[in-house]
Design an enzyme around this catalytic site. Structure first.
Site, short mmCIF file in Angstrom:
data_model
loop_
_atom_site.label_atom_id
_atom_site.label_comp_id
_atom_site.label_asym_id
_atom_site.label_seq_id
_atom_site.Cartn_x
_atom_site.Cartn_y
_atom_site.Cartn_z
N LYS A 78 0.88 -1.27 0.00
CA LYS A 78 0.25 0.06 0.05
C LYS A 78 0.88 1.09 0.10
O LYS A 78 0.53 2.23 -0.55
CB LYS A 78 -1.09 -0.02 1.14
N LYS B 222 -9.56 -3.59 -5.67
CA LYS B 222 -10.12 -2.20 -6.19
C LYS B 222 -9.06 -1.28 -6.68
O LYS B 222 -8.90 -0.52 -7.25
CB LYS B 222 -10.65 -1.53 -4.83
N LYS C 228 -3.18 -9.81 -7.33
CA LYS C 228 -4.39 -10.12 -6.81
C LYS C 228 -5.60 -9.03 -7.48
O LYS C 228 -5.42 -8.21 -7.48
CB LYS C 228 -4.63 -10.27 -5.35
#
Ligand code: ADP
Length: 328
Positions: free
Chosen positions: A114, A198, A195
């Site tokens: 992230k 969003k 993966k």
């Protein structure tokens, strides 16, 4: 008193739910609610550690609640509420912060991923995300946590935090186990090395609330291989997995035989899979439309859930504060 073992899990209200979320977590939530005392939360505090628009947050919370209810979570069987409605979660996070070594958090792969996705906003909340998650889970002394594969490292850390606390202050928390489905990691439709998420853009996933036309368009663009015999590539493996779980059994068998013979036409497979996904989620879309006209009911579900959760959270905090010497 409810004597069933407890289950806790949460999802962030940060956009649409995709079939990866469904197959990795939500499908399991629905199945587990009959057997366990379940707590399913909308993790709004977690979601503000990412980029977000405050104008949209309320709608995202309501949308996720609608999705929970429309997919089949039953408020009679499980406690559904919003994380920030139970302030004890952040209180327990602070206490856990004081027993969690920084080195443990520095190892978290989600934090590393992230941080790359939001390199201009690597905030303290993003770093501390797994500790808040541990507080969520341990607050209810959960036995199990249904999650996708990407969350296993966080659940492992939750067990460690329980152990750190128990060793220092006496046995208080059980060590929860992760509960994963047979599809713990659905891959992106356009890049099978990543993966489905969003954060990789709408072309990478099919949303469970996508309209049929959109599902067809997205499936058309899904990457495949060139259809030779032998081993499947990660991209085709992913499509076959989706067909196995969401598709008609005869479709799965038919295309598998074609793949073995090397005569498969991926255009046809993707068309069949798109139709099967559309059918699979038709009852969900209908139920969701019906619930959209009942915002008061949805709010009531969250309020009842918060009341119930707060009672347990208060008990846990009383016990924790006593153990760490903060009760005067
Ligand atoms: P996202 O990664 O799309 O932001 P969340 O972090 O909100 O999704 O994840 C909610 C739940 O869905 C978690 O339990 C997570 O492990 C699961 N999940 C997310 N992506 C996938 C995927 N591609 N395959 C299987 N499970 C997934």
């Amino acid at each position: 008193m409810n004597t069933k073992q407890r289950i806790f899990s949460a999802i962030q209200p940060s956009g649409e739910l995709h079939i990866g979320n469904y197959l990795g977590a939500l499908k399991n939530f629905v199945e587990l609610q009959d057997k366990y005392d379940c707590f399913f939360f909308i993790a709004d505090y977690h979601s503000i550690s990412g980029e977000y628009d405050p104008q949209k947050k309320k709608k995202q919370i309501m949308d996720l609640t609608l999705n929970f209810l429309a997919i089949g979570l039953d408020p009679e069987k499980c406690t559904i509420t919003v994380q920030s409605q139970v302030p004890e979660h952040t209180e327990l996070t602070w206490i856990f912060n004081t027993i969690t070594p920084i080195s443990e958090l520095q190892r978290m792969t989600q934090f590393k991923d992230k941080s790359q996705d939001q390199e201009k906003n690597i905030n303290m909340g993003l770093f501390d995300y797994p500790v808040l998650q541990a507080a969520d889970i341990l607050m209810y002394k959960a036995y199990g946590v249904p999650v996708g594969q990407d969350q296993i490292q966080h659940i492992e850390l939750t067990r460690k935090i329980a152990r750190f606390f128990n060793n220092k202050f006496g046995k208080t928390f059980p060590e929860p186990k992760d509960i994963i489905t047979e599809t713990p990691k659905i891959m992106s439709l356009i890049d099978p090395t990543k993966k489905m998420s969003k954060s990789h853009g709408p072309k990478s996933y099919v949303g469970i609330n996508d309209e049929p036309e959109i599902i067809k368009q997205k499936m058309k663009k899904a990457v495949t291989d060139i259809g030779t015999t032998g081993k499947m590539t990660p991209a085709t493996e992913n499509l076959f997995l989706l067909l196995k779980i969401l598709g008609k059994p005869e479709h799965y068998k038919e295309f598998l035989v074609q793949h073995k013979k090397g005569i498969i036409k991926y255009g046809q497979l993707k068309e069949a899979l798109a139709d099967d996904i559309i059918n699979y989620f038709t009852p969900f879309r209908a139920k969701r439309k019906e619930l959209e006209s009942k915002p008061e009911y949805v709010k009531e579900v969250l309020a009842i859930g918060a009341d119930h959760a707060r009672k347990i959270a208060r008990e846990t905090m009383r016990e924790v504060k006593e153990k760490i010497g903060l009760v005067l």
